[in-house]
Design an enzyme around this catalytic site. Structure first.
Site, PDB file in Angstrom:
ATOM      1  N   GLU A 136       1.117   5.438   0.893  1.00 57.83           N
ATOM      2  CA  GLU A 136       0.557   6.553   1.669  1.00 57.83           C
ATOM      3  C   GLU A 136       0.883   7.906   1.040  1.00 57.83           C
ATOM      4  OE1 GLU A 136       0.778   6.320   6.001  1.00 57.83           O
ATOM      5  OE2 GLU A 136       1.531   8.387   6.010  1.00 57.83           O
ATOM      6  N   PHE A 189      12.732  14.398  11.280  1.00 62.21           N
ATOM      7  CA  PHE A 189      11.441  13.786  11.538  1.00 62.21           C
ATOM      8  C   PHE A 189      11.601  12.544  12.430  1.00 62.21           C
ATOM      9  CE2 PHE A 189       7.796  11.117  10.085  1.00 62.21           C
ATOM     10  CZ  PHE A 189       6.810  11.934  10.602  1.00 62.21           C
ATOM     11  N   ASP A 206      -1.659  13.860  16.837  1.00 61.63           N
ATOM     12  CA  ASP A 206      -0.964  14.795  17.724  1.00 61.63           C
ATOM     13  C   ASP A 206      -1.647  16.141  17.612  1.00 61.63           C
ATOM     14  OD1 ASP A 206       1.173  13.073  18.611  1.00 61.63           O
ATOM     15  OD2 ASP A 206       1.935  13.198  16.557  1.00 61.63           O
ATOM     16  N   SER A 264       0.843  -1.194   0.000  1.00 63.80           N
ATOM     17  CA  SER A 264       0.000   0.000   0.000  1.00 63.80           C
ATOM     18  C   SER A 264       0.876   1.242   0.000  1.00 63.80           C
ATOM     19  CB  SER A 264      -0.952  -0.017   1.197  1.00 63.80           C
ATOM     20  OG  SER A 264      -0.257  -0.317   2.380  1.00 63.80           O
TER      21      SER A 264
HETATM   22  P1  FAD Z   1      -2.611   5.890  20.490  1.00 65.89           P
HETATM   23  O1  FAD Z   1      -2.651   4.489  20.073  1.00 65.89           O
HETATM   24  O2  FAD Z   1      -3.847   6.476  21.073  1.00 65.89           O
HETATM   25  O3  FAD Z   1      -1.393   6.037  21.517  1.00 65.89           O
HETATM   26  C1  FAD Z   1      -0.837   7.296  21.841  1.00 65.89           C
HETATM   27  C2  FAD Z   1       0.020   7.209  23.088  1.00 65.89           C
HETATM   28  O4  FAD Z   1      -0.819   7.042  24.229  1.00 65.89           O
HETATM   29  C3  FAD Z   1       0.993   6.038  23.143  1.00 65.89           C
HETATM   30  O5  FAD Z   1       2.137   6.455  23.831  1.00 65.89           O
HETATM   31  C4  FAD Z   1       0.240   4.968  23.938  1.00 65.89           C
HETATM   32  O6  FAD Z   1       1.139   4.095  24.630  1.00 65.89           O
HETATM   33  C5  FAD Z   1      -0.573   5.804  24.883  1.00 65.89           C
HETATM   34  N1  FAD Z   1      -1.911   5.267  25.183  1.00 65.89           N
HETATM   35  C6  FAD Z   1      -2.756   4.657  24.326  1.00 65.89           C
HETATM   36  N2  FAD Z   1      -3.918   4.352  24.953  1.00 65.89           N
HETATM   37  C7  FAD Z   1      -3.787   4.792  26.225  1.00 65.89           C
HETATM   38  C8  FAD Z   1      -4.645   4.766  27.366  1.00 65.89           C
HETATM   39  N3  FAD Z   1      -5.865   4.221  27.328  1.00 65.89           N
HETATM   40  N4  FAD Z   1      -4.185   5.308  28.532  1.00 65.89           N
HETATM   41  C9  FAD Z   1      -2.937   5.855  28.600  1.00 65.89           C
HETATM   42  N5  FAD Z   1      -2.098   5.891  27.553  1.00 65.89           N
HETATM   43  C10 FAD Z   1      -2.513   5.373  26.385  1.00 65.89           C
HETATM   44  N6  FAD Z   1      -0.325  11.400  12.605  1.00 65.89           N
HETATM   45  C11 FAD Z   1      -1.153  12.334  12.078  1.00 65.89           C
HETATM   46  O7  FAD Z   1      -1.267  13.434  12.645  1.00 65.89           O
HETATM   47  N7  FAD Z   1      -1.843  12.099  10.917  1.00 65.89           N
HETATM   48  C12 FAD Z   1      -1.777  10.926  10.272  1.00 65.89           C
HETATM   49  O8  FAD Z   1      -2.427  10.739   9.247  1.00 65.89           O
HETATM   50  C13 FAD Z   1      -0.925   9.910  10.804  1.00 65.89           C
HETATM   51  N8  FAD Z   1      -0.824   8.696  10.205  1.00 65.89           N
HETATM   52  C14 FAD Z   1      -0.064   7.723  10.785  1.00 65.89           C
HETATM   53  C15 FAD Z   1      -0.019   6.455  10.183  1.00 65.89           C
HETATM   54  C16 FAD Z   1       0.752   5.439  10.733  1.00 65.89           C
HETATM   55  C17 FAD Z   1       0.763   4.085  10.070  1.00 65.89           C
HETATM   56  C18 FAD Z   1       1.519   5.692  11.909  1.00 65.89           C
HETATM   57  C19 FAD Z   1       2.387   4.618  12.489  1.00 65.89           C
HETATM   58  C20 FAD Z   1       1.475   6.940  12.517  1.00 65.89           C
HETATM   59  C21 FAD Z   1       0.683   7.968  11.975  1.00 65.89           C
HETATM   60  N9  FAD Z   1       0.596   9.222  12.555  1.00 65.89           N
HETATM   61  C22 FAD Z   1      -0.213  10.195  12.001  1.00 65.89           C
HETATM   62  C23 FAD Z   1       1.329   9.534  13.789  1.00 65.89           C
HETATM   63  C24 FAD Z   1       0.432   9.339  15.054  1.00 65.89           C
HETATM   64  O9  FAD Z   1      -0.686  10.152  14.977  1.00 65.89           O
HETATM   65  C25 FAD Z   1       1.244   9.717  16.282  1.00 65.89           C
HETATM   66  O10 FAD Z   1       2.268   8.786  16.492  1.00 65.89           O
HETATM   67  C26 FAD Z   1       0.424   9.919  17.552  1.00 65.89           C
HETATM   68  O11 FAD Z   1       1.269  10.516  18.528  1.00 65.89           O
HETATM   69  C27 FAD Z   1      -0.118   8.638  18.154  1.00 65.89           C
HETATM   70  O12 FAD Z   1      -1.214   8.167  17.475  1.00 65.89           O
HETATM   71  P2  FAD Z   1      -1.765   6.681  17.786  1.00 65.89           P
HETATM   72  O13 FAD Z   1      -2.976   6.503  16.994  1.00 65.89           O
HETATM   73  O14 FAD Z   1      -0.672   5.697  17.658  1.00 65.89           O
HETATM   74  O15 FAD Z   1      -2.138   6.877  19.336  1.00 65.89           O
END
Ligand code: FAD
Length: 275
Positions: A7, A206, A99, A5
């Site tokens: 991105e 980055f 973020d 895929s």
């Molecule tokens: P989560 O899974 O919610 O986790 C975030 C943090 O909180 C982690 O440290 C986790 O350990 C912790 N955590 C999770 N659940 C809990 C809980 N219940 N209680 C306490 N702590 C918890 N960013 C963008 O802005 N736009 C994008 O389109 C984008 N695409 C991405 C695509 C991929 C494949 C990847 C790998 C990353 C992408 N990112 C994107 C980056 C991502 O948004 C950041 O890394 C963000 O900081 C975390 O998102 P997440 O969905 O992994 O968060």
């Protein structure tokens, strides 16, 4: 057969969007990807431009997975967006916490990805295949390796179907991560995120922010090339091709390329793999 895929991020200008749709997309589509995905700016900052690229790809009948996070938005906005994606035939989403845009304070108001996954399932049933993010080198804000792993499981248990990893160049970190996932009962596919090496200065900056390590030997080699862009380009293609080959030979369920909206070097790496 592993899925491949590609991105994109939504371009900032009309010319950029035209180039992405008219030049980049046909060239990458010729490589027969399973789907394209389109990122979502921090805090929802690209909500409209992400939607614009997604609908333009759907008009071309291309399978596309919008990335989505609550950002600063309320439930009504996200529900509406899900409905509009559904109506245009989108079947896959990448669900994230995301973020805050820089300069807008800490992560305190952000909605965890697991909560977004539950929200999507609650409002759209099993319509969407949901991807979530995974971090073989661990999310930079994670309390610990184990807690990050546990929260990945929480996202998958909330109804996500598979995960895509942050990019990495240490292949061992991915295999160790898969073992640790299996040990806590994660049995859904964890696709490897692949970042081709294009602009090394940007990549290094980055990588520091997102917690992906660039091994010293890669940095040293690239620094040694100085301004010889052709050698850097070729080295980057060789290193990432080798990484992908190792991943595929060892059974990675798929490769998700962070194309940076460029045809090369993704095309060349993909062709080197000869799938
Ligand atoms: P989560 O899974 O919610 O986790 C975030 C943090 O909180 C982690 O440290 C986790 O350990 C912790 N955590 C999770 N659940 C809990 C809980 N219940 N209680 C306490 N702590 C918890 N960013 C963008 O802005 N736009 C994008 O389109 C984008 N695409 C991405 C695509 C991929 C494949 C990847 C790998 C990353 C992408 N990112 C994107 C980056 C991502 O948004 C950041 O890394 C963000 O900081 C975390 O998102 P997440 O969905 O992994 O968060």
């Amino acid at each position: 057969m592993p899925t491949i895929s590609f991105e994109y991020f939504p371009p900032k200008t009309a010319d950029g969007k035209t180039a992405l749709l008219e030049r980049t997309t046909p060239a990458l589509q010729a490589l027969d990807p399973g789907f394209f995905s389109v990122t979502y700016g921090a805090g929802g900052s690209t909500r409209d431009s992400t939607f614009g690229v997604v609908s333009a790809l759907r008009e071309r009948d291309i399978d596309v997975a919008p990335h989505l996070s609550f950002g600063g938005d309320g439930e009504d906005t996200i529900r509406d967006l899900l409905q509009r994606y559904r109506e245009m035939g989108v079947r896959r989403l990448v669900a994230l916490r995301g973020d805050m845009p820089s300069g807008m304070g800490g992560a305190s108001q952000l909605v965890y990805a697991s909560q977004l996954v539950s929200f999507i399932r609650e409002h759209t049933g099993d319509h969407f295949h949901i991807e979530v993010a995974a971090y073989p080198e661990i999310h930079p804000q994670a309390e610990s390796y184990d807690s990050d792993l546990r929260f990945l499981k929480e996202k998958l248990d909330a109804g996500a179907d598979s995960a895509i990893t942050q990019y990495f160049y240490n292949v061992e970190s991915y295999f160790y991560f898969l073992d640790q996932c299996a040990a806590i009962g994660i049995d859904k596919p964890i696709v490897a995120g692949i970042m081709p090496i294009t602009n090394f200065a940007n990549l290094a900056r980055f990588s520091r922010n997102c917690g992906a390590e660039i091994p010293r030997w890669i940095c040293q080699r690239i620094e040694g090339f100085g301004n010889d862009q052709e050698s850097i380009r070729q080295f980057g293609i060789d290193v990432v091709t080798q990484l992908c080959q190792t991943l595929l030979e060892s059974g990675a369920p798929g490769l998700h390329f962070y194309t940076m909206n460029q045809i090369e070097p993704t095309r060349q790496i993909r062709n080197n793999l000869g799938l």
